[in-house]
Design a protein around this motif. Structure first.
Motif, PDB file in Angstrom:
ATOM      1  N   SER A 219      10.329  -4.203 -11.243  1.00  0.00           N
ATOM      2  CA  SER A 219       9.220  -3.300 -10.963  1.00  0.00           C
ATOM      3  C   SER A 219       7.866  -3.923 -11.274  1.00  0.00           C
ATOM      4  O   SER A 219       6.827  -3.325 -11.019  1.00  0.00           O
ATOM      5  CB  SER A 219       9.387  -2.012 -11.777  1.00  0.00           C
ATOM      6  N   THR A 220       7.851  -5.142 -11.804  1.00  0.00           N
ATOM      7  CA  THR A 220       6.594  -5.794 -12.185  1.00  0.00           C
ATOM      8  C   THR A 220       5.604  -5.924 -11.026  1.00  0.00           C
ATOM      9  O   THR A 220       4.422  -5.649 -11.207  1.00  0.00           O
ATOM     10  CB  THR A 220       6.880  -7.175 -12.809  1.00  0.00           C
ATOM     11  N   PRO A 221       6.053  -6.343  -9.824  1.00  0.00           N
ATOM     12  CA  PRO A 221       5.079  -6.436  -8.730  1.00  0.00           C
ATOM     13  C   PRO A 221       4.416  -5.097  -8.421  1.00  0.00           C
ATOM     14  O   PRO A 221       3.222  -5.048  -8.132  1.00  0.00           O
ATOM     15  CB  PRO A 221       5.902  -6.919  -7.537  1.00  0.00           C
ATOM     16  N   ILE A 222       5.175  -4.022  -8.518  1.00  0.00           N
ATOM     17  CA  ILE A 222       4.606  -2.699  -8.219  1.00  0.00           C
ATOM     18  C   ILE A 222       3.523  -2.360  -9.238  1.00  0.00           C
ATOM     19  O   ILE A 222       2.445  -1.866  -8.872  1.00  0.00           O
ATOM     20  CB  ILE A 222       5.707  -1.614  -8.189  1.00  0.00           C
ATOM     21  N   LYS A 223       3.788  -2.635 -10.502  1.00  0.00           N
ATOM     22  CA  LYS A 223       2.772  -2.391 -11.544  1.00  0.00           C
ATOM     23  C   LYS A 223       1.513  -3.171 -11.233  1.00  0.00           C
ATOM     24  O   LYS A 223       0.404  -2.653 -11.349  1.00  0.00           O
ATOM     25  CB  LYS A 223       3.314  -2.810 -12.922  1.00  0.00           C
ATOM     26  N   ARG A 224       1.669  -4.441 -10.847  1.00  0.00           N
ATOM     27  CA  ARG A 224       0.527  -5.292 -10.534  1.00  0.00           C
ATOM     28  C   ARG A 224      -0.240  -4.741  -9.342  1.00  0.00           C
ATOM     29  O   ARG A 224      -1.473  -4.674  -9.356  1.00  0.00           O
ATOM     30  CB  ARG A 224       1.020  -6.717 -10.265  1.00  0.00           C
ATOM     31  N   TRP A 225       0.484  -4.320  -8.281  1.00  0.00           N
ATOM     32  CA  TRP A 225      -0.186  -3.794  -7.093  1.00  0.00           C
ATOM     33  C   TRP A 225      -0.973  -2.530  -7.417  1.00  0.00           C
ATOM     34  O   TRP A 225      -2.072  -2.334  -6.895  1.00  0.00           O
ATOM     35  CB  TRP A 225       0.828  -3.506  -5.994  1.00  0.00           C
ATOM     36  N   VAL A 226      -0.403  -1.680  -8.258  1.00  0.00           N
ATOM     37  CA  VAL A 226      -1.104  -0.440  -8.627  1.00  0.00           C
ATOM     38  C   VAL A 226      -2.393  -0.769  -9.377  1.00  0.00           C
ATOM     39  O   VAL A 226      -3.456  -0.211  -9.087  1.00  0.00           O
ATOM     40  CB  VAL A 226      -0.189   0.484  -9.470  1.00  0.00           C
ATOM     41  N   LYS A 227      -2.317  -1.707 -10.311  1.00  0.00           N
ATOM     42  CA  LYS A 227      -3.517  -2.088 -11.069  1.00  0.00           C
ATOM     43  C   LYS A 227      -4.570  -2.701 -10.158  1.00  0.00           C
ATOM     44  O   LYS A 227      -5.761  -2.403 -10.276  1.00  0.00           O
ATOM     45  CB  LYS A 227      -3.150  -3.067 -12.187  1.00  0.00           C
ATOM     46  N   ILE A 228      -4.147  -3.564  -9.263  1.00  0.00           N
ATOM     47  CA  ILE A 228      -5.088  -4.194  -8.329  1.00  0.00           C
ATOM     48  C   ILE A 228      -5.715  -3.135  -7.440  1.00  0.00           C
ATOM     49  O   ILE A 228      -6.925  -3.151  -7.189  1.00  0.00           O
ATOM     50  CB  ILE A 228      -4.381  -5.287  -7.493  1.00  0.00           C
ATOM     51  N   HIS A 229      -4.915  -2.190  -6.967  1.00  0.00           N
ATOM     52  CA  HIS A 229      -5.426  -1.134  -6.098  1.00  0.00           C
ATOM     53  C   HIS A 229      -6.428  -0.257  -6.847  1.00  0.00           C
ATOM     54  O   HIS A 229      -7.446   0.155  -6.284  1.00  0.00           O
ATOM     55  CB  HIS A 229      -4.265  -0.284  -5.558  1.00  0.00           C
ATOM     56  N   GLU A 230      -6.144   0.036  -8.106  1.00  0.00           N
ATOM     57  CA  GLU A 230      -7.069   0.852  -8.896  1.00  0.00           C
ATOM     58  C   GLU A 230      -8.401   0.130  -9.090  1.00  0.00           C
ATOM     59  O   GLU A 230      -9.454   0.760  -9.090  1.00  0.00           O
ATOM     60  CB  GLU A 230      -6.455   1.182 -10.259  1.00  0.00           C
TER      61      GLU A 230
ATOM     62  N   LEU B 199       0.831  -1.210   0.000  1.00  0.00           N
ATOM     63  CA  LEU B 199       0.000   0.000   0.000  1.00  0.00           C
ATOM     64  C   LEU B 199       0.865   1.260   0.000  1.00  0.00           C
ATOM     65  O   LEU B 199       0.567   2.235  -0.695  1.00  0.00           O
ATOM     66  CB  LEU B 199      -0.932  -0.024   1.205  1.00  0.00           C
ATOM     67  N   MET B 200       1.967   1.210   0.742  1.00  0.00           N
ATOM     68  CA  MET B 200       2.878   2.355   0.792  1.00  0.00           C
ATOM     69  C   MET B 200       3.453   2.642  -0.597  1.00  0.00           C
ATOM     70  O   MET B 200       3.489   3.787  -1.050  1.00  0.00           O
ATOM     71  CB  MET B 200       4.013   2.071   1.784  1.00  0.00           C
ATOM     72  N   LEU B 201       3.893   1.611  -1.305  1.00  0.00           N
ATOM     73  CA  LEU B 201       4.457   1.795  -2.637  1.00  0.00           C
ATOM     74  C   LEU B 201       3.411   2.279  -3.632  1.00  0.00           C
ATOM     75  O   LEU B 201       3.698   3.141  -4.462  1.00  0.00           O
ATOM     76  CB  LEU B 201       5.097   0.498  -3.140  1.00  0.00           C
ATOM     77  N   VAL B 202       2.198   1.744  -3.532  1.00  0.00           N
ATOM     78  CA  VAL B 202       1.119   2.178  -4.429  1.00  0.00           C
ATOM     79  C   VAL B 202       0.847   3.666  -4.220  1.00  0.00           C
ATOM     80  O   VAL B 202       0.751   4.436  -5.184  1.00  0.00           O
ATOM     81  CB  VAL B 202      -0.164   1.348  -4.190  1.00  0.00           C
TER      82      VAL B 202
END
Length: 188
Positions: A35-46, A10-13
């Protein structure tokens, strides 16, 4: 694969959404290889909000028809597993890969098979509990024999430890295992 806490994700998103750093720079900042996990987390969060980043304690089970719909959608649109998962509301996109593999290997029937071991019947549970009770009820003699064996092992360990502490090199030489060497000796 490294596991990250929900707080960290959540912090990174949120840091990404502030717009100061991109995916790659965030990954570098926090010592991540990719950086792939961060991209995935952002999409999931959106798509799902903060709830999407929280690990569920139980595995979700999906019907065979749902799995087939997901696979057909992927085939029809050419979408990635991640995009398909987001489209169908699946927070764990890695579940789709095994479905695809099972479908290709065994057809729709392969998707029906439940994963893991079948539940135990009551008879099997009762037998198992009786066996464990029998094992736990050791006689006094058995308990003493077990304690004796453990004490013998402890004494032997302490003797070896003392011998090693007194002369580490000599101990290692004495107890070195002899294996034929695979390396070739250089000839002169």
């Amino acid at each position: 694969m490294t596991k990250y806490s929900e707080k960290f994700k959540l912090m990174l998103v949120r840091e990404y959404q502030e717009g100061k750093l991109g995916y790659k720079l965030l990954a570098e900042k926090y010592g991540m290889k990719d950086s792939t996990p961060i991209k995935r987390w952002v999409k999931i969060h959106e798509k799902f909000g903060a709830e999407g980043l929280i690990k569920k304690n139980h595995k979700e089970t999906y019907s065979t028809n749902f799995k087939l719909d997901v696979l057909r959608y992927m085939e029809r649109t050419g979408s990635s597993e991640m995009a398909t998962a987001l489209h169908f509301g699946i927070t764990n996109h890695s579940a789709i890969g095994p479905w695809k593999k099972a479908y290709l290997e065994g057809g729709a029937e392969a998707l029906e098979k439940p994963k893991g071991r079948p539940p135990m019947s009551n008879k099997a549970k009762n037998k198992k509990s009786k066996k464990t009770l029998e094992k736990k009820e050791l006689t006094n003699e058995q308990k003493l024999e077990r304690e004796n064996e453990l004490l013998r092992l402890e004494v032997a360990y302490l003797k070896k430890l003392r011998a090693f502490q007194m002369d580490p090199e000599g101990y290692l030489q004495k107890h070195k295992q002899r294996y034929p060497s695979n390396s070739k000796n250089p000839s002169n």
